[in-house]
Write an enzyme that holds these catalytic residues in place. Structure first.
Site, PDB file in Angstrom:
ATOM      1  N   HIS A 376       0.787  -1.242   0.000  1.00 36.76           N
ATOM      2  CA  HIS A 376       0.000   0.000   0.000  1.00 36.76           C
ATOM      3  C   HIS A 376       0.807   1.273   0.000  1.00 36.76           C
ATOM      4  O   HIS A 376       0.226   2.354   0.027  1.00 36.76           O
ATOM      5  CB  HIS A 376      -0.898   0.046   1.248  1.00 36.76           C
ATOM      6  CG  HIS A 376      -2.122  -0.789   1.120  1.00 36.76           C
ATOM      7  ND1 HIS A 376      -3.284  -0.312   0.562  1.00 36.76           N
ATOM      8  CD2 HIS A 376      -2.382  -2.059   1.470  1.00 36.76           C
ATOM      9  CE1 HIS A 376      -4.199  -1.262   0.581  1.00 36.76           C
ATOM     10  NE2 HIS A 376      -3.673  -2.336   1.127  1.00 36.76           N
ATOM     11  N   LYS A 554      -7.973  14.520   4.363  1.00 38.65           N
ATOM     12  CA  LYS A 554      -7.185  13.284   4.393  1.00 38.65           C
ATOM     13  C   LYS A 554      -6.296  13.372   5.624  1.00 38.65           C
ATOM     14  O   LYS A 554      -6.256  14.411   6.289  1.00 38.65           O
ATOM     15  CB  LYS A 554      -6.347  13.118   3.120  1.00 38.65           C
ATOM     16  CG  LYS A 554      -5.618  14.375   2.677  1.00 38.65           C
ATOM     17  CD  LYS A 554      -4.896  14.164   1.360  1.00 38.65           C
ATOM     18  CE  LYS A 554      -5.827  14.249   0.181  1.00 38.65           C
ATOM     19  NZ  LYS A 554      -5.950  13.062  -0.607  1.00 38.65           N
ATOM     20  N   ARG A 555      -5.574  12.303   5.939  1.00 38.53           N
ATOM     21  CA  ARG A 555      -4.655  12.388   7.081  1.00 38.53           C
ATOM     22  C   ARG A 555      -3.667  13.543   6.860  1.00 38.53           C
ATOM     23  O   ARG A 555      -3.282  13.840   5.729  1.00 38.53           O
ATOM     24  CB  ARG A 555      -3.904  11.060   7.248  1.00 38.53           C
ATOM     25  CG  ARG A 555      -4.752   9.944   7.851  1.00 38.53           C
ATOM     26  CD  ARG A 555      -5.252  10.257   9.253  1.00 38.53           C
ATOM     27  NE  ARG A 555      -4.197  10.248  10.246  1.00 38.53           N
ATOM     28  CZ  ARG A 555      -3.997   9.285  11.146  1.00 38.53           C
ATOM     29  NH1 ARG A 555      -4.811   8.245  11.203  1.00 38.53           N
ATOM     30  NH2 ARG A 555      -3.008   9.364  12.017  1.00 38.53           N
ATOM     31  N   LYS A 560       1.299  14.687   1.805  1.00 39.36           N
ATOM     32  CA  LYS A 560      -0.007  15.068   1.236  1.00 39.36           C
ATOM     33  C   LYS A 560      -0.101  16.586   1.005  1.00 39.36           C
ATOM     34  O   LYS A 560      -1.074  17.076   0.450  1.00 39.36           O
ATOM     35  CB  LYS A 560      -1.141  14.566   2.126  1.00 39.36           C
ATOM     36  CG  LYS A 560      -1.217  13.015   2.161  1.00 39.36           C
ATOM     37  CD  LYS A 560      -2.336  12.500   3.047  1.00 39.36           C
ATOM     38  CE  LYS A 560      -2.312  10.999   3.237  1.00 39.36           C
ATOM     39  NZ  LYS A 560      -2.867  10.244   2.103  1.00 39.36           N
ATOM     40  N   THR A 662      -7.996   6.947  -2.443  1.00 41.64           N
ATOM     41  CA  THR A 662      -9.391   6.600  -2.778  1.00 41.64           C
ATOM     42  C   THR A 662     -10.321   7.779  -2.531  1.00 41.64           C
ATOM     43  O   THR A 662     -11.404   7.840  -3.089  1.00 41.64           O
ATOM     44  CB  THR A 662      -9.883   5.390  -1.963  1.00 41.64           C
ATOM     45  OG1 THR A 662      -9.568   5.594  -0.582  1.00 41.64           O
ATOM     46  CG2 THR A 662      -9.247   4.100  -2.430  1.00 41.64           C
ATOM     47  N   LYS A 666     -13.815   9.240  -4.591  1.00 41.09           N
ATOM     48  CA  LYS A 666     -15.108   9.592  -3.972  1.00 41.09           C
ATOM     49  C   LYS A 666     -15.551  10.974  -4.437  1.00 41.09           C
ATOM     50  O   LYS A 666     -16.721  11.198  -4.758  1.00 41.09           O
ATOM     51  CB  LYS A 666     -14.993   9.539  -2.442  1.00 41.09           C
ATOM     52  CG  LYS A 666     -14.815   8.126  -1.912  1.00 41.09           C
ATOM     53  CD  LYS A 666     -14.285   8.081  -0.489  1.00 41.09           C
ATOM     54  CE  LYS A 666     -13.767   6.682  -0.181  1.00 41.09           C
ATOM     55  NZ  LYS A 666     -12.908   6.615   0.988  1.00 41.09           N
TER      56      LYS A 666
END
Length: 827
Positions: A376, A554-555, A560, A662, A666
């Protein structure tokens, strides 16, 4: 502006939620009242909202139980190959509404509660999220369970029933504060304890090599108590099982060791055993090498493998005579999928059972053909490497087995690449160094017949290495959370797309249809108004529902790049201040996500975002042209509210760092446009919808690699780009922290001196790309046409497609859309 729908309008409008037949409604009311009657204790006549929620949950659960039993009978009669999805995380969220959608009960329940004078949305809000995951990996596991049931696969999810899931996040004066998530305090109506399947799990002890074989003796035993949760497929009457293990101390735990007067302490010490399932480790993409974590990983694997072998041996329903004893056929009937390296211990544990317990000779072929592994992450800090000393103490027999696996593995490498010692060192399962460590990813690769990445970017394709691009379940992430859009789509292409998302491409026929464009835009506006009302109620802030909802959830992690978003907000703020009379596209920027409690930089990023918000939101010159909201305690339930209301989806990680993502899918499915780098599944989203229909910017993977070789010089960007310099000077000069001017000095120095994720390198293109976004937003019709292109390109991103590929290409199983008979139908 569109008026929000009333509950009654909603009830009349939505067919994708199932028909509300008169008999259905009447039966539901009767059952609801019966459950309510038994819920209330004799001395309490007044029902609370929670009593009503439990009555509704139990009423809906009644519709699951018969199907659940019939499904398991169906599997025992057919004796199919079974797949076991092993994951340390299952980020399920809430269950009530999802169950109603999948059983086509939602309209009937809505009508029944309405007739009883109750509001179903209020009751749904009482349910606690099952937050047994950190982010993408755990939510993917949940989507996969939905798809496996919807595709008729005999599948089981196995994990840990954490007493405390991912912490609840409170923002106090701009800082993240963690609170324990006591999600079970009121009970969980969806789970069923199964003490008859309790299993012992061993730790510590020593190994004896005897003439009868190897024995692992003097161990400490912890019991694994299973709790089963039903997982309904979409309208096919199939209900699979998620089995989560809870740790229990055996009755004699420490009691046999106590001396006179030590009884109380011995009973209190039982907690040591039960701590194994107490709490979820809150790290995302970061390895924490704690003994308790290794215990959790082995605990779930040891209990699960005993269960798998028990079910394999006694596979015929109701038959005591038929017992499979030949374990050589295990791979024909059992597929074990390891969700990342966390359940990697399944490989040596299966070998231990086959060799030590079942007395087979070295059964490597059986192990490899049974196990498969999903990788992952591409971040090095996420890789699990356990110290050999820890293994020696906690799992001595498994250490011996891993050494033997490694010896045979290196023999094979030496034969294939004679004399290449460097290759042997690189490929060994044991990493030499100051502290000897076991590389769990190497163990998974060697012990699996298939290894897959989760997006085309993250995969090295060969016979063993494959790609399975992630997906999301359209049931939760469209039908359930965005019924208005689901219905508008169903009106033009029919309802079958919910089970076959590829049919969304038929929307391209309507991309120029004025009435469809209007309908899509109207649903988005209604969702925005509803979410704006939620924000006003929750945060007491007034949001302009006509502003662009620019969302980054998101985290919180450096890769990120929430910091890149911060720089854009500051730049926009400075521009508005400089030219207050210009016609700006109004934006509401919403950022949300949890930082791991020990991740200092991530916590500072949250403080920076909230501090920027304090300045921007209170500047009268800016007004409602720019607002910054921190979405506290981002979780599945909040995602279901914010994603349908979003206009712009921020997917801005450095190219080459996000394995898939993901959340990006969405947003796309719910009619938000993506601003993003060519990273993870963004690449495939651009392929499916057309790159011209996404806002793509920034370095590509080869550019990042080239920069790594050349060296990244943040100062050169700072000195060359005036707006970037201004923003950084404002952060370091204390504009956003006037009472503590050097509050953000660590963040500033990180960005200037040692930023692994090259924020400044993409700043200029990001700002330009955001200008294009603002420009297009001024033309609602063109914006909505681009939205329709995106929704039409979502077919590939269904977890049904992902799971069909796993089934055919890894597990050797065939998915099916066949319905089985409902409990009240003759069989």
């Amino acid at each position: 502006m569109a008026k929000p729908l009333t509950d009654q309008d909603r009830r009349k409008q939505i067919s994708v939620r199932g028909l509300a037949g008169v008999e259905n409604v009447s039966d539901l009311k009767t059952n609801f009242n019966r459950h309510l009657h038994f819920t209330l204790v004799k001395d309490r006549n007044v029902a609370t909202k929670r009593d009503y929620y439990f009555a509704l949950a139990n009423t809906v659960r009644d519709h699951l139980v018969g199907r659940w039993i019939r499904t398991q009978q169906h599997y025992y009669e057919k004796d199919p190959k079974r797949v076991y999805y092993l994951s340390l995380e299952f980020y399920m969220g809430r269950t009530l509404q999802n169950t109603m959608v999948n059983l086509a009960l939602e309209n009937a329940c809505d009508e029944a509660t309405y007739q009883l004078g109750l509001d179903m949305e209020e009751l749904q809000d009482i349910e606690e999220d099952a937050g047994l995951g950190n982010g993408g990996l755990g939510r993917l596991a949940a989507c996969f369970l939905d798809s496996m049931a919807s595709l008729g696969l005999a599948a089981y999810g196995y994990g840990i029933r954490y007493e405390f899931g991912i912490f609840n996040q409170k923002i106090v004066e701009g800082w993240q504060v963690e609170e324990a998530d006591d999600w079970l305090r009121y009970g969980n109506p969806w789970e069923k304890a199964r003490p008859e399947y309790m299993r012992p799990v061993h730790f510590y002890g020593r190994v004896e090599h005897t003439e009868e074989g190897v024995k692992w003796v003097d161990t400490q035993v912890v019991l694994a108590l299973p709790y089963d949760t039903p997982v309904p497929g979409y309208r096919n009457n199939i209900v699979n099982t998620m089995r989560l293990w809870s740790a229990k101390a055996p009755c004699d735990f420490n009691l046999k060791d106590f001396n006179v007067g030590g009884y109380i302490q011995a009973v209190l010490d039982r907690n040591l055993a039960e701590n194994i399932s107490r709490v979820l480790y809150p790290n995302d993409n970061f390895f924490e090498g704690k003994e308790l974590r290794l215990k959790q990983e082995y605990f779930v694997v040891a209990a699960t493998l005993q269960d798998i072998i028990r079910r394999f041996k006694a596979s015929k329903f109701g038959s005591t005579e038929f017992v499979r004893l030949d374990l050589a056929s295990l791979p024909d009937k059992v597929a074990i999928q390891l969700n990342d390296t966390h359940p990697a211990m399944a490989i040596p544990e299966l070998m231990r059972i086959l060799v030590d317990v079942e007395k087979l000779t070295w059964a490597w072929d059986i192990v490899v053909r049974t196990c498969a592994y999903t990788n992952h992450t591409v971040l090095p800090e996420a890789l699990e490497r356990w110290p050999v000393d820890l293994f020696q103490n906690l799992l001595p027999r498994h250490l011996e087995i891993i050494y033997e696996i490694n010896r045979r593995h290196l023999e094979r490498i030496a034969t294939l690449y004679p004399g290449d010692l460097d290759r042997m060192r690189r490929m060994s399962l044991i990493e030499e160094g100051d502290v000897k460590k076991i590389n769990m990813a190497h163990l998974c690769i060697v012990g699996s017949h298939a290894v897959n990445g989760v997006g085309n970017q993250s995969t090295l394709v060969s016979s063993v290495f494959q790609n399975k691009t992630n997906g999301i379940t359209p049931r939760r992430w469209l039908v359930m959370c965005n019924p208005g859009l689901a219905e508008v789509i169903a009106e033009v292409i029919g309802e079958d797309y919910i089970r076959d998302l590829d049919q969304l491409k038929n929307l391209l026929d309507f991309v120029d249809d004025d009435s469809f464009i209007r309908d899509v835009a109207k649903v988005k506006q209604e969702n925005k108004m509803k979410f704006a009302a939620h924000l006003e109620e929750t945060y007491k802030v007034k949001i302009n529902p006509n502003s662009m909802f620019d969302v980054h959830v998101k985290r919180i992690h450096e890769y990120k790049r929430q910091l890149l978003n911060c720089l854009h907000i500051i730049t926009l703020y400075n521009r508005i201040k400089k030219e207050p009379n210009k016609s700006w596209t109004p934006r509401t920027v919403m950022i949300g996500g949890k930082a791991a409690p020990g991740y200092h930089t991530a916590k500072m990023i949250i403080k920076l975002i909230t501090s920027i918000g304090d300045v921007v939101n209170n500047d009268p010159m800016v007004g409602d042209r720019l607002k910054v909201i921190y979405l506290e305690n981002y979780r599945v339930t909040l995602a279901e509210k914010v994603i349908p209301a979003s206009d712009l989806s921020e997917q801005i990680s450095t190219a080459g760092t996000e394995a898939s993502g993901t959340g990006n899918m969405k947003f796309m499915l719910n009619g938000a446009l993506t601003i993003g780098t060519m990273d993870g599944a963004n690449v495939e989203m651009a392929e499916e919808a057309g790159e011209e229909n996404l806002f793509i910017f920034g370095m590509r993977v080869p550019d990042v690699k080239a920069m790594d070789i050349k060296g990244y010089d943040a100062m050169s960007y700072y000195n060359r780009i005036p707006e970037l310099k201004q923003a950084m000077d404002q952060i370091s000069g204390g504009l956003f922290s006037p009472s503590q001017p050097d509050l953000f000095k660590d963040l500033v120095s990180m960005l200037m001196q040692h930023d692994r994720f090259k924020v400044f390198a993409d700043y200029e293109e990001y700002i330009k790309c955001q200008e294009r976004v603002s420009e297009l937003y001024k033309d609602p019709k063109e914006w909505t046409k681009m939205v329709i292109h995106n929704i039409a390109g979502c077919g590939k991103f269904s977890s049904d497609r992902t799971i069909s590929q796993y089934a055919r290409e890894i597990w050797g199983m065939e998915p099916s859309l066949e319905k089985i008979a409902a409990p009240d139908d003759p069989r």
